[in-house]
Design a protein around this motif. Sequence first.
Motif, short mmCIF file in Angstrom:
data_model
loop_
_atom_site.label_atom_id
_atom_site.label_comp_id
_atom_site.label_asym_id
_atom_site.label_seq_id
_atom_site.Cartn_x
_atom_site.Cartn_y
_atom_site.Cartn_z
N PRO A 298 0.83 -1.21 0.00
CA PRO A 298 0.00 0.00 0.00
C PRO A 298 0.86 1.26 0.00
O PRO A 298 1.97 1.27 0.53
CB PRO A 298 -0.80 -0.13 1.30
N ARG A 299 0.33 2.30 -0.60
CA ARG A 299 1.00 3.60 -0.63
C ARG A 299 -0.01 4.66 -0.20
O ARG A 299 -1.21 4.50 -0.42
CB ARG A 299 1.57 3.87 -2.02
N TYR A 300 0.50 5.73 0.35
CA TYR A 300 -0.36 6.70 1.02
C TYR A 300 -0.11 8.12 0.51
O TYR A 300 1.00 8.46 0.10
CB TYR A 300 -0.14 6.65 2.54
N ARG A 301 -1.17 8.93 0.58
CA ARG A 301 -1.08 10.36 0.29
C ARG A 301 -1.81 11.14 1.38
O ARG A 301 -2.67 10.59 2.07
CB ARG A 301 -1.70 10.69 -1.07
N PHE A 302 -1.49 12.42 1.51
CA PHE A 302 -2.17 13.25 2.49
C PHE A 302 -2.31 14.67 1.97
O PHE A 302 -1.57 15.10 1.07
CB PHE A 302 -1.44 13.25 3.84
N THR A 303 -3.26 15.38 2.53
CA THR A 303 -3.48 16.79 2.23
C THR A 303 -3.78 17.51 3.53
O THR A 303 -4.19 16.89 4.51
CB THR A 303 -4.63 16.97 1.22
N MET A 304 -3.55 18.82 3.56
CA MET A 304 -3.80 19.63 4.75
C MET A 304 -5.10 20.41 4.62
O MET A 304 -5.44 20.91 3.54
CB MET A 304 -2.66 20.64 4.96
N LEU A 305 -5.82 20.54 5.72
CA LEU A 305 -7.05 21.32 5.74
C LEU A 305 -6.73 22.79 6.02
O LEU A 305 -5.85 23.10 6.83
CB LEU A 305 -8.00 20.76 6.80
N THR A 306 -7.44 23.68 5.33
CA THR A 306 -7.21 25.12 5.50
C THR A 306 -8.53 25.85 5.76
O THR A 306 -9.60 25.40 5.36
CB THR A 306 -6.54 25.74 4.27
N VAL A 307 -8.40 27.01 6.41
CA VAL A 307 -9.54 27.88 6.70
C VAL A 307 -9.20 29.31 6.29
O VAL A 307 -8.04 29.66 6.13
CB VAL A 307 -9.92 27.83 8.20
N ASN A 308 -10.24 30.12 6.14
CA ASN A 308 -10.04 31.53 5.80
C ASN A 308 -9.30 32.24 6.94
O ASN A 308 -9.58 32.01 8.12
CB ASN A 308 -11.38 32.21 5.56
N ALA A 309 -8.34 33.10 6.57
CA ALA A 309 -7.53 33.80 7.57
C ALA A 309 -7.48 35.30 7.32
O ALA A 309 -6.54 35.97 7.73
CB ALA A 309 -6.11 33.22 7.59
N ASP A 310 -8.51 35.84 6.64
CA ASP A 310 -8.52 37.27 6.32
C ASP A 310 -8.42 38.15 7.55
O ASP A 310 -7.90 39.28 7.47
CB ASP A 310 -9.80 37.62 5.55
N GLU A 311 -8.91 37.68 8.70
CA GLU A 311 -8.91 38.49 9.92
C GLU A 311 -7.88 38.02 10.94
O GLU A 311 -7.83 38.56 12.05
CB GLU A 311 -10.30 38.47 10.55
N HIS A 312 -7.06 37.05 10.59
CA HIS A 312 -6.06 36.55 11.54
C HIS A 312 -4.87 37.50 11.57
O HIS A 312 -4.28 37.80 10.52
CB HIS A 312 -5.60 35.15 11.11
N PRO A 313 -4.48 38.01 12.73
CA PRO A 313 -3.42 39.01 12.81
C PRO A 313 -2.09 38.60 12.18
O PRO A 313 -1.37 39.45 11.65
CB PRO A 313 -3.26 39.24 14.32
N LEU A 314 -1.77 37.31 12.19
CA LEU A 314 -0.51 36.88 11.60
C LEU A 314 -0.70 36.35 10.19
O LEU A 314 -0.04 36.82 9.25
CB LEU A 314 0.16 35.82 12.48
N MET A 315 -1.60 35.42 9.99
CA MET A 315 -1.71 34.77 8.69
C MET A 315 -2.26 35.70 7.60
O MET A 315 -2.02 35.46 6.41
CB MET A 315 -2.57 33.51 8.80
N ARG A 316 -2.96 36.75 7.97
CA ARG A 316 -3.44 37.68 6.95
C ARG A 316 -2.28 38.48 6.33
O ARG A 316 -2.46 39.14 5.31
CB ARG A 316 -4.47 38.63 7.54
N ARG A 317 -1.11 38.41 6.95
CA ARG A 317 0.08 39.08 6.40
C ARG A 317 0.71 38.30 5.26
O ARG A 317 1.59 38.81 4.57
CB ARG A 317 1.11 39.29 7.52
N MET A 318 0.30 37.05 5.09
CA MET A 318 0.93 36.19 4.10
C MET A 318 0.13 36.18 2.79
O MET A 318 -1.03 36.57 2.75
CB MET A 318 1.06 34.77 4.65
N HIS A 319 0.78 35.73 1.74
CA HIS A 319 0.21 35.60 0.40
C HIS A 319 0.07 36.96 -0.29
O HIS A 319 0.23 38.02 0.31
CB HIS A 319 -1.12 34.85 0.44
#
Length: 229
Positions: free
Chosen positions: A142-163
Amino acid sequence: MCNNYKPSEIDLIHSLYRVDTAGLEEYPRETWPNYHAPIVHLNEHGDRQCLIARFGFLSNRGPDKKPVYVTNARAETVGTKPTFRSDWLAGRMCLVPASSIYEPNYEANPDKSVRYRIWVKDQADFAIAGLWQMHQHEGEPPRYRFTMLTVNADEHPLMRRMHAPKKEKRSVVIVPHGHWEDWLACRDPELARTFLTLYPAELMDAAPAPSAPPTEKRAPKETASGELF
Protein backbone atom coordinates in the motif's frame (compact mmCIF):
# COMPACT_ATOMS: atom_id res chain seq x y z
CA MET A 1 -2.45 27.73 1.54
CA CYS A 2 0.63 25.73 2.42
CA ASN A 3 2.78 23.94 -0.15
CA ASN A 4 6.01 23.89 1.83
CA TYR A 5 6.78 23.00 5.44
CA LYS A 6 9.41 21.42 7.64
CA PRO A 7 8.33 18.05 9.05
CA SER A 8 9.17 17.07 12.61
CA GLU A 9 12.27 14.99 13.28
CA ILE A 10 11.59 11.28 13.60
CA ASP A 11 12.80 11.04 17.22
CA LEU A 12 10.46 13.85 18.25
CA ILE A 13 7.52 12.18 16.51
CA HIS A 14 8.25 9.01 18.47
CA SER A 15 8.24 10.80 21.83
CA LEU A 16 5.62 13.48 21.21
CA TYR A 17 3.00 11.37 19.43
CA ARG A 18 3.78 8.12 21.29
CA VAL A 19 4.08 6.05 18.10
CA ASP A 20 6.48 3.40 16.87
CA THR A 21 8.81 4.94 14.28
CA ALA A 22 11.24 2.03 13.96
CA GLY A 23 11.97 1.13 10.37
CA LEU A 24 10.41 4.23 8.79
CA GLU A 25 12.20 5.39 5.68
CA GLU A 26 14.06 8.68 5.70
CA TYR A 27 12.36 11.79 4.35
CA PRO A 28 13.57 15.23 3.19
CA ARG A 29 14.20 18.02 5.71
CA GLU A 30 11.61 20.13 3.91
CA THR A 31 8.40 18.96 2.27
CA TRP A 32 7.05 20.15 -1.09
CA PRO A 33 4.20 18.74 -3.23
CA ASN A 34 4.64 15.00 -3.88
CA TYR A 35 7.50 14.67 -1.37
CA HIS A 36 7.49 11.92 1.23
CA ALA A 37 6.75 12.99 4.81
CA PRO A 38 5.42 11.42 8.04
CA ILE A 39 1.79 11.50 9.13
CA VAL A 40 0.02 10.04 12.18
CA HIS A 41 -3.39 8.35 12.01
CA LEU A 42 -5.35 5.64 13.79
CA ASN A 43 -4.99 2.14 12.38
CA GLU A 44 -7.77 -0.46 12.14
CA HIS A 45 -7.24 -1.35 15.81
CA GLY A 46 -7.67 2.25 16.95
CA ASP A 47 -3.98 2.71 17.78
CA ARG A 48 -1.84 5.62 16.66
CA GLN A 49 0.39 4.77 13.72
CA CYS A 50 3.06 6.77 11.96
CA LEU A 51 3.61 6.16 8.27
CA ILE A 52 5.31 7.86 5.35
CA ALA A 53 3.02 9.38 2.72
CA ARG A 54 3.29 11.70 -0.26
CA PHE A 55 2.18 15.31 0.14
CA GLY A 56 -0.86 16.06 -2.00
CA PHE A 57 -3.90 14.19 -3.30
CA LEU A 58 -3.89 13.55 -7.03
CA SER A 59 -6.43 15.31 -9.23
CA ASN A 60 -6.77 15.34 -13.00
CA ARG A 61 -7.89 18.95 -13.09
CA GLY A 62 -4.58 20.33 -14.32
CA PRO A 63 -3.83 21.73 -17.80
CA ASP A 64 -4.50 19.11 -20.50
CA LYS A 65 -5.94 16.89 -17.77
CA LYS A 66 -2.45 16.25 -16.40
CA PRO A 67 -2.41 15.19 -12.72
CA VAL A 68 -1.80 17.90 -10.16
CA TYR A 69 -0.91 17.53 -6.49
CA VAL A 70 -3.62 19.09 -4.33
CA THR A 71 -1.88 19.82 -1.04
CA ASN A 72 -4.67 21.80 0.63
CA ALA A 73 -8.37 21.07 1.17
CA ARG A 74 -10.59 24.05 1.88
CA ALA A 75 -12.75 23.57 4.98
CA GLU A 76 -15.69 25.17 3.17
CA THR A 77 -15.76 22.62 0.32
CA VAL A 78 -13.93 19.53 1.61
CA GLY A 79 -17.21 17.64 1.86
CA THR A 80 -18.28 18.37 -1.73
CA LYS A 81 -15.15 18.43 -3.90
CA PRO A 82 -14.58 15.07 -5.63
CA THR A 83 -10.87 15.11 -4.75
CA PHE A 84 -11.59 15.03 -0.99
CA ARG A 85 -15.23 14.07 -0.45
CA SER A 86 -14.91 10.30 -0.01
CA ASP A 87 -11.98 10.53 2.42
CA TRP A 88 -13.65 13.30 4.42
CA LEU A 89 -16.91 11.37 4.73
CA ALA A 90 -15.00 8.21 5.62
CA GLY A 91 -13.28 10.03 8.49
CA ARG A 92 -9.71 9.49 7.28
CA MET A 93 -8.30 12.13 9.61
CA CYS A 94 -4.58 12.44 10.25
CA LEU A 95 -2.07 14.71 11.96
CA VAL A 96 0.85 16.16 10.02
CA PRO A 97 3.81 16.66 12.40
CA ALA A 98 5.60 19.93 11.64
CA SER A 99 8.14 22.28 13.16
CA SER A 100 7.30 25.19 10.83
CA ILE A 101 5.48 26.15 7.65
CA TYR A 102 6.67 28.53 4.94
CA GLU A 103 4.54 31.18 3.27
CA PRO A 104 5.17 34.16 0.93
CA ASN A 105 5.03 37.65 2.46
CA TYR A 106 4.59 40.78 0.32
CA GLU A 107 4.71 43.50 3.00
CA ALA A 108 8.05 44.94 1.82
CA ASN A 109 7.25 44.79 -1.90
CA PRO A 110 3.82 43.98 -3.39
CA ASP A 111 5.52 42.69 -6.55
CA LYS A 112 8.04 40.35 -4.91
CA SER A 113 7.53 37.96 -2.04
CA VAL A 114 9.79 37.22 0.90
CA ARG A 115 9.78 33.68 2.21
CA TYR A 116 8.58 33.57 5.83
CA ARG A 117 8.92 30.80 8.38
CA ILE A 118 5.93 30.41 10.74
CA TRP A 119 5.88 28.33 13.92
CA VAL A 120 4.12 27.83 17.25
CA LYS A 121 5.75 29.44 20.27
CA ASP A 122 7.00 27.44 23.25
CA GLN A 123 6.14 24.05 21.79
CA ALA A 124 8.18 21.09 20.62
CA ASP A 125 6.62 21.24 17.14
CA PHE A 126 2.92 21.13 16.30
CA ALA A 127 0.30 19.09 14.43
CA ILE A 128 -1.60 20.16 11.31
CA ALA A 129 -5.04 18.69 10.57
CA GLY A 130 -5.00 16.54 7.46
CA LEU A 131 -6.75 13.85 5.45
CA TRP A 132 -5.07 10.68 4.23
CA GLN A 133 -5.82 8.06 1.61
CA MET A 134 -4.40 4.69 0.66
CA HIS A 135 -3.85 3.25 -2.81
CA GLN A 136 -2.74 -0.26 -3.61
CA HIS A 137 -2.03 -1.94 -6.93
CA GLU A 138 -2.31 -5.70 -7.13
CA GLY A 139 0.84 -7.39 -5.89
CA GLU A 140 2.31 -4.13 -4.52
CA PRO A 141 2.48 -2.75 -0.97
CA PRO A 142 0.00 0.00 0.00
CA ARG A 143 1.00 3.60 -0.63
CA TYR A 144 -0.36 6.70 1.02
CA ARG A 145 -1.08 10.36 0.29
CA PHE A 146 -2.17 13.25 2.49
CA THR A 147 -3.48 16.79 2.23
CA MET A 148 -3.80 19.63 4.75
CA LEU A 149 -7.05 21.32 5.74
CA THR A 150 -7.21 25.12 5.50
CA VAL A 151 -9.54 27.88 6.70
CA ASN A 152 -10.04 31.53 5.80
CA ALA A 153 -7.53 33.80 7.57
CA ASP A 154 -8.52 37.27 6.32
CA GLU A 155 -8.91 38.49 9.92
CA HIS A 156 -6.06 36.55 11.54
CA PRO A 157 -3.42 39.01 12.81
CA LEU A 158 -0.51 36.88 11.60
CA MET A 159 -1.71 34.77 8.69
CA ARG A 160 -3.44 37.68 6.95
CA ARG A 161 0.08 39.08 6.40
CA MET A 162 0.93 36.19 4.10
CA HIS A 163 0.21 35.60 0.40
CA ALA A 164 -0.21 38.09 -2.41
CA PRO A 165 -2.10 41.37 -1.98
CA LYS A 166 -5.83 41.24 -2.79
CA LYS A 167 -5.78 37.45 -2.57
CA GLU A 168 -7.82 35.53 -0.02
CA LYS A 169 -5.74 34.69 3.04
CA ARG A 170 -5.72 31.05 4.10
CA SER A 171 -4.19 29.12 6.98
CA VAL A 172 -3.60 25.49 7.80
CA VAL A 173 -5.50 24.16 10.81
CA ILE A 174 -3.23 23.59 13.81
CA VAL A 175 -4.75 21.04 16.20
CA PRO A 176 -4.04 21.76 19.89
CA HIS A 177 -2.22 18.93 21.66
CA GLY A 178 -5.19 18.16 23.90
CA HIS A 179 -7.42 17.55 20.86
CA TRP A 180 -5.15 15.21 18.92
CA GLU A 181 -6.90 12.00 19.88
CA ASP A 182 -10.37 13.47 19.34
CA TRP A 183 -9.42 14.63 15.85
CA LEU A 184 -7.87 11.31 14.88
CA ALA A 185 -10.89 9.36 16.15
CA CYS A 186 -13.54 11.66 14.66
CA ARG A 187 -15.74 9.96 12.06
CA ASP A 188 -18.63 12.46 12.05
CA PRO A 189 -18.09 15.08 9.31
CA GLU A 190 -20.16 17.71 11.12
CA LEU A 191 -18.26 17.18 14.37
CA ALA A 192 -14.99 17.28 12.44
CA ARG A 193 -15.85 20.77 11.25
CA THR A 194 -15.69 22.04 14.83
CA PHE A 195 -11.93 21.37 14.77
CA LEU A 196 -11.39 23.55 11.70
CA THR A 197 -10.53 26.85 13.35
CA LEU A 198 -7.66 29.33 13.35
CA TYR A 199 -4.90 28.93 15.90
CA PRO A 200 -4.48 31.97 18.21
CA ALA A 201 -2.06 34.46 16.68
CA GLU A 202 -0.51 35.29 20.05
CA LEU A 203 0.69 31.68 20.28
CA MET A 204 2.43 31.85 16.89
CA ASP A 205 5.44 33.67 15.49
CA ALA A 206 6.98 34.40 12.09
CA ALA A 207 10.23 35.69 10.61
CA PRO A 208 11.94 35.92 7.21
CA ALA A 209 13.63 32.69 6.15
CA PRO A 210 16.34 31.86 3.61
CA SER A 211 15.10 31.08 0.12
CA ALA A 212 14.78 27.42 -0.72
CA PRO A 213 17.10 26.11 -3.46
CA PRO A 214 15.12 25.59 -6.70
CA THR A 215 16.08 21.91 -6.79
CA GLU A 216 14.24 21.32 -3.52
CA LYS A 217 10.95 22.39 -5.09
CA ARG A 218 10.99 19.78 -7.82
CA ALA A 219 8.58 16.89 -7.41
CA PRO A 220 10.36 13.51 -7.27
CA LYS A 221 10.14 11.05 -10.13
CA GLU A 222 7.27 8.63 -9.83
CA THR A 223 6.99 4.92 -9.24
CA ALA A 224 8.73 2.09 -11.03
CA SER A 225 5.40 1.13 -12.59
CA GLY A 226 5.37 4.50 -14.37
CA GLU A 227 2.07 5.51 -12.78
CA LEU A 228 1.59 8.74 -10.93
CA PHE A 229 0.83 8.12 -7.30
